[in-house]
Design an enzyme around this catalytic site. Sequence first.
Site, PDB file in Angstrom:
ATOM      1  N   SER A  81       0.770  -1.241  -0.068  1.00 56.18           N
ATOM      2  CA  SER A  81       0.011  -0.082   0.070  1.00 56.18           C
ATOM      3  C   SER A  81       0.861   1.197   0.167  1.00 56.18           C
ATOM      4  O   SER A  81       2.005   1.098   0.373  1.00 56.18           O
ATOM      5  CB  SER A  81      -0.980   0.003   1.177  1.00 56.18           C
ATOM      6  OG  SER A  81      -0.135   0.346   2.261  1.00 56.18           O
ATOM      7  N   ASP A  88      -1.131  -0.726  -3.872  1.00 56.87           N
ATOM      8  CA  ASP A  88      -2.623  -0.481  -3.346  1.00 56.87           C
ATOM      9  C   ASP A  88      -2.996   0.850  -2.594  1.00 56.87           C
ATOM     10  O   ASP A  88      -2.032   1.429  -1.973  1.00 56.87           O
ATOM     11  CB  ASP A  88      -2.700  -1.670  -2.246  1.00 56.87           C
ATOM     12  CG  ASP A  88      -4.141  -2.026  -1.965  1.00 56.87           C
ATOM     13  OD1 ASP A  88      -4.905  -1.896  -2.885  1.00 56.87           O
ATOM     14  OD2 ASP A  88      -4.629  -2.531  -0.958  1.00 56.87           O
ATOM     15  N   HIS A  89      -4.118   1.319  -2.888  1.00 55.47           N
ATOM     16  CA  HIS A  89      -4.620   2.594  -2.244  1.00 55.47           C
ATOM     17  C   HIS A  89      -3.476   3.698  -2.500  1.00 55.47           C
ATOM     18  O   HIS A  89      -3.277   4.414  -1.630  1.00 55.47           O
ATOM     19  CB  HIS A  89      -4.716   2.479  -0.743  1.00 55.47           C
ATOM     20  CG  HIS A  89      -6.114   1.460  -0.355  1.00 55.47           C
ATOM     21  ND1 HIS A  89      -7.145   2.029  -0.528  1.00 55.47           N
ATOM     22  CD2 HIS A  89      -6.176   0.309   0.194  1.00 55.47           C
ATOM     23  CE1 HIS A  89      -8.257   0.988  -0.171  1.00 55.47           C
ATOM     24  NE2 HIS A  89      -7.527  -0.034   0.253  1.00 55.47           N
ATOM     25  N   GLU A 121     -12.108   2.983  -6.725  1.00 51.68           N
ATOM     26  CA  GLU A 121     -13.315   2.535  -5.980  1.00 51.68           C
ATOM     27  C   GLU A 121     -14.310   3.974  -5.984  1.00 51.68           C
ATOM     28  O   GLU A 121     -13.732   5.114  -6.198  1.00 51.68           O
ATOM     29  CB  GLU A 121     -13.125   2.241  -4.534  1.00 51.68           C
ATOM     30  CG  GLU A 121     -12.660   3.651  -3.547  1.00 51.68           C
ATOM     31  CD  GLU A 121     -12.641   3.163  -2.086  1.00 51.68           C
ATOM     32  OE1 GLU A 121     -12.272   1.848  -1.889  1.00 51.68           O
ATOM     33  OE2 GLU A 121     -12.850   3.941  -1.319  1.00 51.68           O
ATOM     34  N   HIS A 168     -12.448  -1.750   6.362  1.00 50.29           N
ATOM     35  CA  HIS A 168     -10.809  -1.644   6.699  1.00 50.29           C
ATOM     36  C   HIS A 168     -10.901  -1.808   8.268  1.00 50.29           C
ATOM     37  O   HIS A 168     -11.463  -1.349   8.960  1.00 50.29           O
ATOM     38  CB  HIS A 168     -10.290  -0.608   6.178  1.00 50.29           C
ATOM     39  CG  HIS A 168      -9.993  -0.528   4.889  1.00 50.29           C
ATOM     40  ND1 HIS A 168     -10.380   0.603   3.971  1.00 50.29           N
ATOM     41  CD2 HIS A 168      -9.641  -1.357   3.885  1.00 50.29           C
ATOM     42  CE1 HIS A 168      -9.905   0.289   2.575  1.00 50.29           C
ATOM     43  NE2 HIS A 168      -9.634  -0.942   2.641  1.00 50.29           N
ATOM     44  N   GLY A 186     -10.817  -4.818   3.084  1.00 49.43           N
ATOM     45  CA  GLY A 186     -11.299  -5.149   4.249  1.00 49.43           C
ATOM     46  C   GLY A 186     -11.805  -6.459   4.650  1.00 49.43           C
ATOM     47  O   GLY A 186     -12.638  -6.612   5.467  1.00 49.43           O
ATOM     48  N   ASN A 231      -8.933  -8.561  -0.562  1.00 45.54           N
ATOM     49  CA  ASN A 231      -7.824  -7.975   0.061  1.00 45.54           C
ATOM     50  C   ASN A 231      -7.835  -8.092   1.413  1.00 45.54           C
ATOM     51  O   ASN A 231      -8.694  -7.910   2.191  1.00 45.54           O
ATOM     52  CB  ASN A 231      -8.067  -6.700  -0.178  1.00 45.54           C
ATOM     53  CG  ASN A 231      -7.771  -6.143  -1.672  1.00 45.54           C
ATOM     54  OD1 ASN A 231      -7.744  -6.957  -2.786  1.00 45.54           O
ATOM     55  ND2 ASN A 231      -7.678  -4.822  -1.881  1.00 45.54           N
ATOM     56  N   VAL A 232      -6.685  -8.833   1.833  1.00 44.04           N
ATOM     57  CA  VAL A 232      -6.610  -8.809   3.330  1.00 44.04           C
ATOM     58  C   VAL A 232      -5.204  -8.335   3.741  1.00 44.04           C
ATOM     59  O   VAL A 232      -4.098  -8.468   3.360  1.00 44.04           O
ATOM     60  CB  VAL A 232      -6.564 -10.584   3.660  1.00 44.04           C
ATOM     61  CG1 VAL A 232      -6.037 -10.838   5.161  1.00 44.04           C
ATOM     62  CG2 VAL A 232      -7.696 -11.152   3.213  1.00 44.04           C
ATOM     63  N   THR A 234      -5.049  -6.794   7.725  1.00 41.45           N
ATOM     64  CA  THR A 234      -5.115  -6.559   9.230  1.00 41.45           C
ATOM     65  C   THR A 234      -4.836  -7.951   9.800  1.00 41.45           C
ATOM     66  O   THR A 234      -4.499  -7.814  10.806  1.00 41.45           O
ATOM     67  CB  THR A 234      -6.385  -5.639   9.682  1.00 41.45           C
ATOM     68  OG1 THR A 234      -6.647  -4.444   8.980  1.00 41.45           O
ATOM     69  CG2 THR A 234      -6.421  -5.589  11.156  1.00 41.45           C
TER      70      THR A 234
HETATM   71  O1  G3H Z   1      -6.518  -3.011   0.456  1.00 45.48           O
HETATM   72  C1  G3H Z   1      -6.232  -3.744   1.417  1.00 45.48           C
HETATM   73  C2  G3H Z   1      -7.337  -4.250   2.210  1.00 45.48           C
HETATM   74  O2  G3H Z   1      -8.665  -3.678   2.003  1.00 45.48           O
HETATM   75  C3  G3H Z   1      -7.034  -4.650   3.816  1.00 45.48           C
HETATM   76  O3  G3H Z   1      -8.164  -4.628   4.358  1.00 45.48           O
HETATM   77  O4  G3H Z   1      -6.589  -4.691   6.504  1.00 45.48           O
HETATM   78  O5  G3H Z   1      -8.964  -4.658   6.797  1.00 45.48           O
HETATM   79  O6  G3H Z   1      -7.933  -6.818   5.891  1.00 45.48           O
HETATM   80  P1  G3H Z   1      -7.914  -5.308   6.169  1.00 45.48           P
HETATM   81 ZN    ZN Z   2      -8.184  -1.753   1.015  1.00 40.91          ZN
END
Ligand code: G3H
Ligand code: ZN
Length: 281
Positions: A50, A84-85, A136, A182, A211, A232-233, A235
Amino acid sequence: MALVPTAELVAGAVRRGGAVAAVNVVTLEHAEAICAAAEAAGIGVILQISENAVRYHGGRLEPIAAAGAAVARLAAVPVSLHLDHVTDDTLVARAAEARFSSVMYDAGALPHGENLARTARAARVAHANGLWIEAELGHVGGKPDAPRSAHAAGVRTDPGEAEEYVSRTGVNALAVAVGSRHAMTARTALLDTGLIGRLRDRLDVPLVLHGSSGVPDDQLRAAAEAGIRKVNVGTALGVAMTRSVRAVLAGDETLVDPRTYLAAAREAMSGTVGQLLSVLP
Ligand code: G3H
Ligand code: ZN
């Protein structure tokens, strides 16, 4: 050897009616953990870095990207590198040179008109550099003065608005708001799989779930079955890593070699990714 374009992995998910996991990389150990899990499962995976992670590394894009690309190249399964982002336009232009094959451009917090214009411009730059681009639709519901991230609580993507957004921006994939948020550390999200199905039927680009750490296994599978193609994972790996480091350090106050707790953390993260891969069709 196995560094492949993100477009290829997403196309594979589309073909089989499943979803590819896209997992956040913050440190070298994250990349190693994700690739080890993917190799053990015999499944391709997306390593995503990211803009926040780039900021954590002093704003330097290349070192963490080079680490991710090197781990990907040595993997025995196909692995891609995704940025990402992204909110900084200059990163889109620099991504291909840093070995990314895709970007997620995040103008979700901007008013709708500005989101459209900036995302369309980012898509032109991305395509000119051979990149696949995801974006998005942040604001939903025709109130351009009150933009809200698509991943704020309670926000849902409107299929008609999404269709117009995709056609006006030219993006290759759309991150949709269907009930996840997220940075959830508990897996209590409730997804609207009916809405996922309606979005899939209306749009001719793959759908992305952000998220996903907060989404229970059965719902992740249902989301993929309903039409999510990239999951997408992030956290969840932070949870696994931190819990593991805490436990190792608490068990031995004399410990000073970081390899001791980082190895345990890497294994814990790998377990988390392995579980995710076992759930996704
Ligand atoms: O773009 C990355 C994901 O949206 C990560 O989301 O950290 O809530 O799993 P998360
Ligand atoms: Zn995200």
